[in-house]
Scaffold this motif. Structure first.
Motif, PDB file in Angstrom:
ATOM      1  N   ARG A 203       0.811  -1.215   0.000  1.00  0.00           N
ATOM      2  CA  ARG A 203       0.000   0.000   0.000  1.00  0.00           C
ATOM      3  C   ARG A 203       0.849   1.273   0.000  1.00  0.00           C
ATOM      4  O   ARG A 203       0.327   2.364  -0.246  1.00  0.00           O
ATOM      5  N   LEU A 204       2.139   1.142   0.261  1.00  0.00           N
ATOM      6  CA  LEU A 204       3.026   2.300   0.176  1.00  0.00           C
ATOM      7  C   LEU A 204       2.906   2.939  -1.201  1.00  0.00           C
ATOM      8  O   LEU A 204       2.990   4.157  -1.352  1.00  0.00           O
ATOM      9  N   LEU A 205       2.668   2.094  -2.211  1.00  0.00           N
ATOM     10  CA  LEU A 205       2.608   2.573  -3.591  1.00  0.00           C
ATOM     11  C   LEU A 205       1.352   3.380  -3.864  1.00  0.00           C
ATOM     12  O   LEU A 205       1.224   4.033  -4.888  1.00  0.00           O
ATOM     13  N   ASP A 206       0.415   3.306  -2.948  1.00  0.00           N
ATOM     14  CA  ASP A 206      -0.903   3.897  -3.181  1.00  0.00           C
ATOM     15  C   ASP A 206      -1.098   5.184  -2.380  1.00  0.00           C
ATOM     16  O   ASP A 206      -2.192   5.730  -2.331  1.00  0.00           O
ATOM     17  N   CYS A 207      -0.036   5.678  -1.749  1.00  0.00           N
ATOM     18  CA  CYS A 207      -0.167   6.856  -0.886  1.00  0.00           C
ATOM     19  C   CYS A 207      -0.532   8.090  -1.715  1.00  0.00           C
ATOM     20  O   CYS A 207      -0.034   8.295  -2.808  1.00  0.00           O
ATOM     21  N   LYS A 208      -1.452   8.908  -1.141  1.00  0.00           N
ATOM     22  CA  LYS A 208      -1.894  10.098  -1.871  1.00  0.00           C
ATOM     23  C   LYS A 208      -1.122  11.344  -1.440  1.00  0.00           C
ATOM     24  O   LYS A 208      -1.284  12.415  -2.020  1.00  0.00           O
ATOM     25  N   GLU A 209      -0.299  11.187  -0.412  1.00  0.00           N
ATOM     26  CA  GLU A 209       0.474  12.329   0.087  1.00  0.00           C
ATOM     27  C   GLU A 209       1.490  12.772  -0.971  1.00  0.00           C
ATOM     28  O   GLU A 209       2.229  11.952  -1.514  1.00  0.00           O
ATOM     29  N   GLU A 210       1.500  14.070  -1.249  1.00  0.00           N
ATOM     30  CA  GLU A 210       2.377  14.571  -2.301  1.00  0.00           C
ATOM     31  C   GLU A 210       3.852  14.329  -1.992  1.00  0.00           C
ATOM     32  O   GLU A 210       4.654  14.031  -2.876  1.00  0.00           O
ATOM     33  N   SER A 211       4.168  14.454  -0.717  1.00  0.00           N
ATOM     34  CA  SER A 211       5.574  14.305  -0.335  1.00  0.00           C
ATOM     35  C   SER A 211       6.084  12.889  -0.570  1.00  0.00           C
ATOM     36  O   SER A 211       7.285  12.658  -0.654  1.00  0.00           O
ATOM     37  N   CYS A 212       5.167  11.942  -0.665  1.00  0.00           N
ATOM     38  CA  CYS A 212       5.587  10.554  -0.877  1.00  0.00           C
ATOM     39  C   CYS A 212       5.673  10.194  -2.353  1.00  0.00           C
ATOM     40  O   CYS A 212       6.218   9.149  -2.721  1.00  0.00           O
ATOM     41  N   ALA A 213       5.108  11.052  -3.198  1.00  0.00           N
ATOM     42  CA  ALA A 213       5.036  10.739  -4.628  1.00  0.00           C
ATOM     43  C   ALA A 213       6.385  10.420  -5.257  1.00  0.00           C
ATOM     44  O   ALA A 213       6.507   9.455  -6.011  1.00  0.00           O
ATOM     45  N   PRO A 214       7.423  11.215  -4.975  1.00  0.00           N
ATOM     46  CA  PRO A 214       8.720  10.915  -5.604  1.00  0.00           C
ATOM     47  C   PRO A 214       9.257   9.531  -5.248  1.00  0.00           C
ATOM     48  O   PRO A 214       9.884   8.889  -6.099  1.00  0.00           O
ATOM     49  N   PHE A 215       8.975   9.087  -4.038  1.00  0.00           N
ATOM     50  CA  PHE A 215       9.463   7.752  -3.639  1.00  0.00           C
ATOM     51  C   PHE A 215       8.714   6.663  -4.380  1.00  0.00           C
ATOM     52  O   PHE A 215       9.283   5.641  -4.764  1.00  0.00           O
ATOM     53  N   ILE A 216       7.429   6.894  -4.581  1.00  0.00           N
ATOM     54  CA  ILE A 216       6.629   5.915  -5.309  1.00  0.00           C
ATOM     55  C   ILE A 216       7.157   5.786  -6.741  1.00  0.00           C
ATOM     56  O   ILE A 216       7.306   4.689  -7.266  1.00  0.00           O
ATOM     57  N   ALA A 217       7.449   6.933  -7.333  1.00  0.00           N
ATOM     58  CA  ALA A 217       7.910   6.926  -8.719  1.00  0.00           C
ATOM     59  C   ALA A 217       9.176   6.091  -8.884  1.00  0.00           C
ATOM     60  O   ALA A 217       9.356   5.412  -9.900  1.00  0.00           O
ATOM     61  N   GLY A 218      10.048   6.117  -7.874  1.00  0.00           N
ATOM     62  CA  GLY A 218      11.304   5.396  -8.005  1.00  0.00           C
ATOM     63  C   GLY A 218      11.273   3.996  -7.414  1.00  0.00           C
ATOM     64  O   GLY A 218      12.285   3.291  -7.435  1.00  0.00           O
ATOM     65  N   ALA A 219      10.117   3.590  -6.885  1.00  0.00           N
ATOM     66  CA  ALA A 219      10.042   2.299  -6.193  1.00  0.00           C
ATOM     67  C   ALA A 219      10.140   1.135  -7.176  1.00  0.00           C
ATOM     68  O   ALA A 219       9.755   1.267  -8.336  1.00  0.00           O
ATOM     69  N   PRO A 220      10.660   0.022  -6.724  1.00  0.00           N
ATOM     70  CA  PRO A 220      10.688  -1.167  -7.588  1.00  0.00           C
ATOM     71  C   PRO A 220       9.279  -1.595  -7.963  1.00  0.00           C
ATOM     72  O   PRO A 220       8.346  -1.421  -7.190  1.00  0.00           O
ATOM     73  N   GLU A 221       9.156  -2.154  -9.181  1.00  0.00           N
ATOM     74  CA  GLU A 221       7.831  -2.541  -9.664  1.00  0.00           C
ATOM     75  C   GLU A 221       7.656  -4.042  -9.558  1.00  0.00           C
ATOM     76  O   GLU A 221       8.566  -4.805  -9.879  1.00  0.00           O
ATOM     77  N   SER A 222       6.451  -4.437  -9.134  1.00  0.00           N
ATOM     78  CA  SER A 222       6.208  -5.866  -8.899  1.00  0.00           C
ATOM     79  C   SER A 222       6.404  -6.678 -10.184  1.00  0.00           C
ATOM     80  O   SER A 222       6.871  -7.813 -10.130  1.00  0.00           O
ATOM     81  N   VAL A 223       6.060  -6.101 -11.329  1.00  0.00           N
ATOM     82  CA  VAL A 223       6.150  -6.879 -12.571  1.00  0.00           C
ATOM     83  C   VAL A 223       7.596  -7.262 -12.908  1.00  0.00           C
ATOM     84  O   VAL A 223       7.835  -8.202 -13.658  1.00  0.00           O
ATOM     85  N   GLN A 224       8.550  -6.507 -12.328  1.00  0.00           N
ATOM     86  CA  GLN A 224       9.948  -6.840 -12.605  1.00  0.00           C
ATOM     87  C   GLN A 224      10.448  -7.996 -11.747  1.00  0.00           C
ATOM     88  O   GLN A 224      11.539  -8.503 -11.946  1.00  0.00           O
ATOM     89  N   TYR A 225       9.641  -8.372 -10.768  1.00  0.00           N
ATOM     90  CA  TYR A 225      10.064  -9.433  -9.863  1.00  0.00           C
ATOM     91  C   TYR A 225       9.273 -10.721 -10.063  1.00  0.00           C
ATOM     92  O   TYR A 225       9.371 -11.645  -9.278  1.00  0.00           O
ATOM     93  N   LEU A 226       8.456 -10.765 -11.104  1.00  0.00           N
ATOM     94  CA  LEU A 226       7.608 -11.940 -11.300  1.00  0.00           C
ATOM     95  C   LEU A 226       8.446 -13.176 -11.598  1.00  0.00           C
ATOM     96  O   LEU A 226       9.434 -13.121 -12.331  1.00  0.00           O
ATOM     97  N   CYS A 227       7.987 -14.308 -11.045  1.00  0.00           N
ATOM     98  CA  CYS A 227       8.641 -15.577 -11.354  1.00  0.00           C
ATOM     99  C   CYS A 227       8.231 -16.014 -12.758  1.00  0.00           C
ATOM    100  O   CYS A 227       7.361 -15.399 -13.378  1.00  0.00           O
TER     101      CYS A 227
END
Length: 420
Positions: A203-227
């Motif tokens: 849910r970190l990826l879903d935060c609406k707080e503006e200050s958190c937006a830059p971190f979301i943008a740079g966060a690892p994406e689940s699709v890159q970790y798929l088996c």
RNA sequence: GUGGGCGUGGCCUAGUGGUUAAGGCGCCAGGUUGUGGCCCUGGAGAUCGAGGGUUCAAAUCCCUCCGCUCACCCCA
């Protein structure tokens, strides 16, 4: 004065056209996709939801209407639709049916939440479940059904968003990556994200707080970790969606609140919609049935908030026809006339024509006004003269014309005119 | 659970310290014998969310509670 409990509302007669319209469209779309209706009880064993939805989710933690019945059993008003359907699948041995089993439901859902725009304590959900087939083809079919429904309802400017959050094989590794990414920036995160970090990192990826937006943008994406298997599933799903011409947006921030989702998750929401605007959300839940003590059985489905659908219909002023039959009002002068009027009203009803007696002990003028206010198609007027002649006056309320008709002909005459 | 906004007849709204709280919509009834919609007239319907306080005087100011609403958490 009693009022409807907080977060609940009455569906008044003036609203009914929306409800029957939506239900009709839903039923016909489901039918064309080969989904059959299922109804499950309005309450279930509390454990059914606690176990499948997830102990740590808000739904279970603070939103369930749970009570002990007189026998001491803990029951809960259905807070979501998928688990009960899966329970029914197991209970009735539906694994012997051709797989996947395709069903849909339309029922009230209860969650103890603070109401706001688009959120209620009791709302209605339409949902579909396709149980017993792991193939991404089924995911695509379910998604397409949902999309088809919104377009057939006449809703414009909707977005389909999809993502894959992996399965028990690959998700742990992804969660680790996500947590280690966020671990170094904890002191820069908002208060809510701190608790998300502990309780539900996705849910970190879903935060609406503006200050958190830059971190979301740079966060690892689940699709890159798929088996391997999940990646294959994800690729095929997208291929199927493309080949059926569905426009979708991949959004790696899309996560869902219930624990049982695996691999595919998706939502449909209006473009530029506010905070509680998601109209439809769902995904795959390959571990759910096993959690209920059944054999390993995959499944995929979605839930759709009907109140939100209707809100969108109204906002977009999509035309919704009122199918209510216009009424015939029977206006009588005197007791004898009333008795004759009752017979005629009953005869009309017998022919499927909506007819009501005008309120008694009123002047004819008043009875006419009543008919007018009801938007009646015809008024039948019976007085002393008509009784004597075995006739009635049939007044056309649209034309403002009327004619004398023999009582034996009245039903046929109205039938033929209403049919026009 | 947290924060903001708002509570005046069934609905919408005026009134922001001073006689019986005003209007529109809706409802009901009348405008001569048994005829609607338009128009005219009249009627019913409000302890101004509840309780307490300030004041000679409160719908109006203050406090508490309740309710509604929007947003957060979270979800359809």
């Amino acid at each position: 004065m009693y009022k409807a409990p907080r977060g609940t509302s009455d569906q008044l007669p003036s609203e009914q056209k929306y409800w029957s319209y939506v239900q009709d469209v839903i039923e016909s779309v489901c039918m064309t996709y080969g989904f059959d209706r299922i109804n499950t009880p309005i309450f279930e064993s509390t454990a059914l939801f606690a176990r499948t939805v997830g102990d740590q989710t808000d739904v279970v933690q603070k939103e369930m209407y749970t009570f002990d019945d007189r026998g001491g059993e803990s029951l809960t008003l259905r807070p979501e639709g998928t688990a009960p359907v899966c329970r029914a699948y197991l209970e009735h041995g539906m694994h012997v049916l051709p797989q996947p089993v395709r069903v849909f439901y339309f029922c009230p859902i209860f969650r103890y939440e603070r109401p706001q725009a688009g959120r209620f304590r009791q709302h209605n959900q339409f949902g579909v479940e396709a149980i017993g087939d792991p193939d991404p083809l089924v995911d695509a079919e379910v998604i397409q059904l949902g999309w088809d429904m919104t377009t057939q309802l006449g809703l414009k400017k909707m977005n389909l968003v999809i993502n894959s959050i992996g399965d028990s094989e690959c998700r742990p590794a992804y969660l680790e990556a996500l947590k280690s990414y966020y671990a170094g920036r904890l002191d820069e995160l908002c208060k809510d994200c701190h608790s998300r970090f502990e309780r539900n990192p996705l849910r970190l990826l879903d935060c609406k707080e503006e200050s958190c937006a830059p971190f979301i943008a740079g966060a690892p994406e689940s699709v890159q970790y798929l088996c391997e298997n999940c990646k294959d599933h994800w690729d095929k799903l997208r291929r199927y969606l493309k080949s059926s011409g569905l426009e979708y947006v991949e959004d790696h921030r899309l996560v869902r609140g219930l624990d049982y989702y695996t691999r595919t998750v998706f939502e449909i929401k209006p473009q530029g919609g506010g905070s509680q605007s998601t109209v439809l959300g769902g995904g795959r839940y390959d571990g759910l049935i096993q959690q209920l003590g059944g054999p390993v059985t995959p499944g995929v489905g979605f839930g759709c908030g009907v109140e939100r659908l209707i809100a969108n219909l109204k906002e977009q002023t999509a035309l919704v026809k009122d199918h209510r039959m216009r009424k015939i009002v029977v206006a009588c002068l005197g007791d004898e006339a009333v008795e004759a009027g009752i017979l005629i009203a009953n005869e009309l009803r017998g022919s499927g024509i909506s007819s009501v007696m005008a309120p008694r002990s009123r002047s004819l003028k008043s009875q006419m006004r009543y008919a007018s206010n009801l938007n009646a198609r015809f008024t039948i007027i019976i007085g002393q003269d008509e009784i004597v002649n075995q006739t009635v006056l049939l007044r056309d309320m649209d034309e403002g014309s009327q004619k004398e008709t023999h009582v034996s002909e009245i039903t046929n005459m109205i039938s033929s005119m209403v049919a026009l």
